[in-house]
Design a protein around this motif. Sequence first.
Motif, PDB file in Angstrom:
ATOM      1  N   THR A  28       7.584   4.289   9.451  1.00 49.78           N
ATOM      2  CA  THR A  28       6.638   4.592  10.521  1.00 49.78           C
ATOM      3  C   THR A  28       5.621   3.470  10.603  1.00 49.78           C
ATOM      4  O   THR A  28       5.126   2.980   9.594  1.00 49.78           O
ATOM      5  N   PHE A  29       5.348   3.074  11.859  1.00 50.74           N
ATOM      6  CA  PHE A  29       4.472   1.926  12.061  1.00 50.74           C
ATOM      7  C   PHE A  29       3.140   2.135  11.371  1.00 50.74           C
ATOM      8  O   PHE A  29       2.475   3.145  11.545  1.00 50.74           O
ATOM      9  N   SER A  30       2.761   1.121  10.602  1.00 52.40           N
ATOM     10  CA  SER A  30       1.469   1.131   9.940  1.00 52.40           C
ATOM     11  C   SER A  30       0.887  -0.260  10.064  1.00 52.40           C
ATOM     12  O   SER A  30       1.320  -1.184   9.388  1.00 52.40           O
ATOM     13  N   GLY A  31      -0.021  -0.401  10.974  1.00 53.77           N
ATOM     14  CA  GLY A  31      -0.583  -1.719  11.202  1.00 53.77           C
ATOM     15  C   GLY A  31      -1.634  -1.674  12.276  1.00 53.77           C
ATOM     16  O   GLY A  31      -2.158  -0.622  12.624  1.00 53.77           O
ATOM     17  N   ASN A  32      -1.923  -2.839  12.820  1.00 54.87           N
ATOM     18  CA  ASN A  32      -3.017  -2.962  13.765  1.00 54.87           C
ATOM     19  C   ASN A  32      -2.600  -2.883  15.228  1.00 54.87           C
ATOM     20  O   ASN A  32      -3.250  -2.231  16.029  1.00 54.87           O
ATOM     21  N   ALA A  33      -1.532  -3.579  15.570  1.00 58.43           N
ATOM     22  CA  ALA A  33      -1.209  -3.685  16.985  1.00 58.43           C
ATOM     23  C   ALA A  33       0.249  -4.066  17.186  1.00 58.43           C
ATOM     24  O   ALA A  33       0.925  -4.546  16.269  1.00 58.43           O
ATOM     25  N   MET A  34       0.706  -3.827  18.383  1.00 57.03           N
ATOM     26  CA  MET A  34       1.978  -4.389  18.835  1.00 57.03           C
ATOM     27  C   MET A  34       1.705  -5.118  20.134  1.00 57.03           C
ATOM     28  O   MET A  34       0.813  -4.737  20.900  1.00 57.03           O
ATOM     29  N   GLY A  35       2.477  -6.146  20.370  1.00 57.80           N
ATOM     30  CA  GLY A  35       2.203  -6.951  21.546  1.00 57.80           C
ATOM     31  C   GLY A  35       3.446  -7.593  22.131  1.00 57.80           C
ATOM     32  O   GLY A  35       4.544  -7.473  21.579  1.00 57.80           O
ATOM     33  N   TRP A  36       3.237  -8.250  23.251  1.00 57.59           N
ATOM     34  CA  TRP A  36       4.288  -9.001  23.929  1.00 57.59           C
ATOM     35  C   TRP A  36       3.802 -10.433  24.134  1.00 57.59           C
ATOM     36  O   TRP A  36       2.665 -10.659  24.560  1.00 57.59           O
ATOM     37  N   TRP A 100       2.102  -5.751  11.560  1.00 54.21           N
ATOM     38  CA  TRP A 100       2.369  -4.673  10.599  1.00 54.21           C
ATOM     39  C   TRP A 100       1.425  -4.794   9.418  1.00 54.21           C
ATOM     40  O   TRP A 100       0.791  -5.831   9.223  1.00 54.21           O
ATOM     41  N   ARG A 101       1.368  -3.763   8.649  1.00 54.18           N
ATOM     42  CA  ARG A 101       0.555  -3.764   7.436  1.00 54.18           C
ATOM     43  C   ARG A 101       0.881  -5.006   6.611  1.00 54.18           C
ATOM     44  O   ARG A 101       2.038  -5.329   6.386  1.00 54.18           O
ATOM     45  N   GLY A 102      -0.145  -5.679   6.191  1.00 54.91           N
ATOM     46  CA  GLY A 102       0.036  -6.893   5.398  1.00 54.91           C
ATOM     47  C   GLY A 102      -0.065  -8.175   6.198  1.00 54.91           C
ATOM     48  O   GLY A 102      -0.052  -9.256   5.615  1.00 54.91           O
ATOM     49  N   SER A 103      -0.148  -8.051   7.524  1.00 56.32           N
ATOM     50  CA  SER A 103      -0.275  -9.265   8.328  1.00 56.32           C
ATOM     51  C   SER A 103      -1.683  -9.830   8.190  1.00 56.32           C
ATOM     52  O   SER A 103      -2.629  -9.110   7.883  1.00 56.32           O
ATOM     53  N   TYR A 104      -1.816 -11.097   8.463  1.00 57.77           N
ATOM     54  CA  TYR A 104      -3.125 -11.752   8.475  1.00 57.77           C
ATOM     55  C   TYR A 104      -3.683 -11.574   9.876  1.00 57.77           C
ATOM     56  O   TYR A 104      -3.461 -12.392  10.764  1.00 57.77           O
ATOM     57  N   TYR A 105      -4.414 -10.489  10.078  1.00 58.20           N
ATOM     58  CA  TYR A 105      -4.785 -10.075  11.425  1.00 58.20           C
ATOM     59  C   TYR A 105      -6.068 -10.754  11.866  1.00 58.20           C
ATOM     60  O   TYR A 105      -7.129 -10.582  11.257  1.00 58.20           O
ATOM     61  N   VAL A 106      -5.951 -11.555  12.931  1.00 58.06           N
ATOM     62  CA  VAL A 106      -7.126 -12.263  13.455  1.00 58.06           C
ATOM     63  C   VAL A 106      -7.457 -11.837  14.878  1.00 58.06           C
ATOM     64  O   VAL A 106      -8.342 -12.413  15.499  1.00 58.06           O
ATOM     65  N   GLY A 107      -6.723 -10.862  15.385  1.00 57.48           N
ATOM     66  CA  GLY A 107      -6.999 -10.383  16.726  1.00 57.48           C
ATOM     67  C   GLY A 107      -5.715 -10.151  17.488  1.00 57.48           C
ATOM     68  O   GLY A 107      -4.690 -10.759  17.183  1.00 57.48           O
ATOM     69  N   PRO A 108      -5.748  -9.300  18.508  1.00 60.08           N
ATOM     70  CA  PRO A 108      -4.517  -8.891  19.199  1.00 60.08           C
ATOM     71  C   PRO A 108      -3.880  -9.980  20.045  1.00 60.08           C
ATOM     72  O   PRO A 108      -2.701  -9.886  20.386  1.00 60.08           O
ATOM     73  N   LYS A 109      -4.631 -11.019  20.382  1.00 56.19           N
ATOM     74  CA  LYS A 109      -4.098 -12.059  21.265  1.00 56.19           C
ATOM     75  C   LYS A 109      -3.556 -13.269  20.523  1.00 56.19           C
ATOM     76  O   LYS A 109      -2.999 -14.179  21.132  1.00 56.19           O
ATOM     77  N   ASP A 110      -3.724 -13.280  19.218  1.00 53.09           N
ATOM     78  CA  ASP A 110      -3.364 -14.451  18.429  1.00 53.09           C
ATOM     79  C   ASP A 110      -1.985 -14.285  17.816  1.00 53.09           C
ATOM     80  O   ASP A 110      -1.727 -13.298  17.121  1.00 53.09           O
ATOM     81  N   VAL A 111      -1.097 -15.238  18.060  1.00 51.19           N
ATOM     82  CA  VAL A 111       0.265 -15.163  17.547  1.00 51.19           C
ATOM     83  C   VAL A 111       0.263 -15.069  16.019  1.00 51.19           C
ATOM     84  O   VAL A 111       1.179 -14.484  15.428  1.00 51.19           O
TER      85      VAL A 111
END
Length: 127
Positions: A28-36, A100-111
């Motif tokens: 089950t998804f556990s993270g911050n965001a999904m994007g295109w 996903w959980r464990g990503s280096y999350y810097v914002g929803p627009k950043d690859v």
Amino acid sequence: QVQLVESGGGLVQAGGSLRLSCAASGPTFSGNAMGWFRQAPGKGREFVAAINWSGGGTYYADSVRGRFIISRDSAKNTVYLQMNSLKPEDTAVYYCAAAWRGSYYVGPKDVLSYNHWGQGTQVTVSS
């Protein structure tokens, strides 16, 4: 193991619509965001839209705001991209991505925020 599978791409005339889907298999998804994101021939990968998974907040590139709509079905671990009023400049390979959980999350627009990617689906808009 997380896998993202896109569907819904194809050929459409300018002014038409397409709906892309991205199903995340695995836990089950556990993270911050999904994007295109999308990538046209000879160009870099660019942000299109993203959705905050917990709160549902949405983000769009200026070039698609008002024409594209991102949504999610949490129960199905699926994100959608409804694309309306398509233009020839929307032609690209569209990639689904998950922060996903464990990503280096810097914002929803950043690859760089996204640590899982789909294989891509071609969208071609004819004039």
